[in-house]
Design an enzyme around this catalytic site. Structure first.
Site, PDB file in Angstrom:
ATOM      1  N   LYS A 294     -12.711 -58.536   6.695  1.00  0.00           N
ATOM      2  CA  LYS A 294     -11.960 -58.004   5.556  1.00  0.00           C
ATOM      3  C   LYS A 294     -12.748 -58.270   4.282  1.00  0.00           C
ATOM      4  O   LYS A 294     -13.529 -59.232   4.205  1.00  0.00           O
ATOM      5  CB  LYS A 294     -10.585 -58.687   5.464  1.00  0.00           C
TER       6      LYS A 294
ATOM      7  N   ASP B  22      -7.815 -50.127   2.411  1.00  0.00           N
ATOM      8  CA  ASP B  22      -6.595 -50.918   2.492  1.00  0.00           C
ATOM      9  C   ASP B  22      -5.847 -50.637   1.187  1.00  0.00           C
ATOM     10  O   ASP B  22      -6.007 -49.562   0.615  1.00  0.00           O
ATOM     11  CB  ASP B  22      -6.933 -52.405   2.663  1.00  0.00           C
TER      12      ASP B  22
END
Length: 310
Positions: A44, A84
């Site tokens: 991430k 995201d």
């Protein structure tokens, strides 16, 4: 986890991003990716840049600056970012353009969530929201029930939330509320999906604009969707958004199922209550893995220079 293949993870542009948040999201991503059964690791990344209120040019310049440093660390065989919170097809386009400018390579597999016209996959935008609803339908089927006729709420109003609403409506559920960071729109007649898409995806405006077209709807500033009586809730916004207090309201209002579209949106105290009250629960590690799976399929299409049908 790198032995599985390239890492697959999201980029988040949001003011609440911190190193702790990124570590948590990366940890979640590893589990989620492994559950797909596909050969992808997990990771991430992101920035505390706040895109709200910024012009297209400001966002483009930020994305270009971000990629000027990121490009050294990504590639189709190393780390492959996707979007995201705060990162849609527009931002992916800006990032990819800068990557191509710096490297001189038209390397499609370096990012996923791209536009269809230049290497994106059909169903990628819809996949996380759709998958979450498919998961909920299977949970109810095991319990001898179905989504049809169920009164539902969906937190958030981004890609995941919008396409969860679309699939819920296809299954015959009545979605009466969704939200953004300012508050909740409640429409007792059922949300107008086309209007939501226009407000959030085309005009990029705040959710209260919904009332300009549907005066019968109610905009509840500072409120959450869990204040609305419903049978099913789909938290599709951010981590720890569904607190213990929210869970008590949900259960008191007849709530029976929670299926996570976001990354761990349910706080521990809420989860404890759901277990005590036998609320059906779909954890995000499995329920929202649709986007990850289709990202991997997009990478396969890019590797073969091909496209697949929806």
């Amino acid at each position: 986890n790198s032995a599985l293949g390239p890492h697959k993870g999201g980029l988040r542009f949001h003011p609440t991003v911190s190193l702790d948040v990124i570590k948590f999201l990366a940890y979640e991503q590893v589990f989620k990716n492994s559950l797909t059964g596909l050969q992808i690791g997990g990771g991430k990344g992101g920035s505390d840049f706040n895109p709200r209120g910024r012009s297209d040019r400001e966002i483009m310049r930020f994305c270009q600056s971000f990629m000027t440093n990121l490009y050294r660390h990504i590639g189709s065989s190393t780390d492959v970012p996707a979007g995201d919170i705060g990162v849609s097809g527009r931002e992916i386009g800006y990032l990819f353009g800068q990557y191509k400018r710096i490297t001189g390579k038209y390397e499609l597999g370096v990012l996923t969530g791209k536009d269809i016209s230049w290497g994106g996959s059909l169903a990628r935008v819809e996949a996380t929201g759709y998958g979450c609803v498919y998961f909920a339908q299977e949970i109810l089927k095991e319990a001898g029930d179905e989504l049809k006729g169920k009164r539902c709420v969906v937190s958030g109003s981004g890609n995941v939330a919008i396409y969860a609403i679309e699939k819920l409506q296809e299954f015959g559920a009545v979605v009466v509320a969704c939200s953004d960071s300012d508050g909740t729109i409640y429409d007792p007649k059922g949300l107008d999906l086309k209007l939501l898409q226009e407000i959030k995806e085309v005009r990029r405006e705040r959710l209260y604009k919904y009332k300009d077209t549907h005066s019968h709807a109610e905009y509840r500033k500072g409120s959450k969707v869990y204040d609305v009586e419903c049978e099913c809730a789909f938290p599709c916004a951010t981590q720890n958004e569904l607190t213990g207090e929210d869970a008590q309201k949900f259960v008191a209002g007849g709530g029976r199922l929670v299926c996570e579209g976001a990354n761990m949106p349910t706080a521990p105290e809420a989860l404890t209550l759901f277990r005590e009250k036998n609320v059906l629960f779909g954890p995000g590690k499995a329920a929202n893995a649709g986007g990850v799976a289709v990202s991997a399929l997009e990478m396969q299409q890019n590797a073969g220079w091909g496209t697949w049908t929806f």
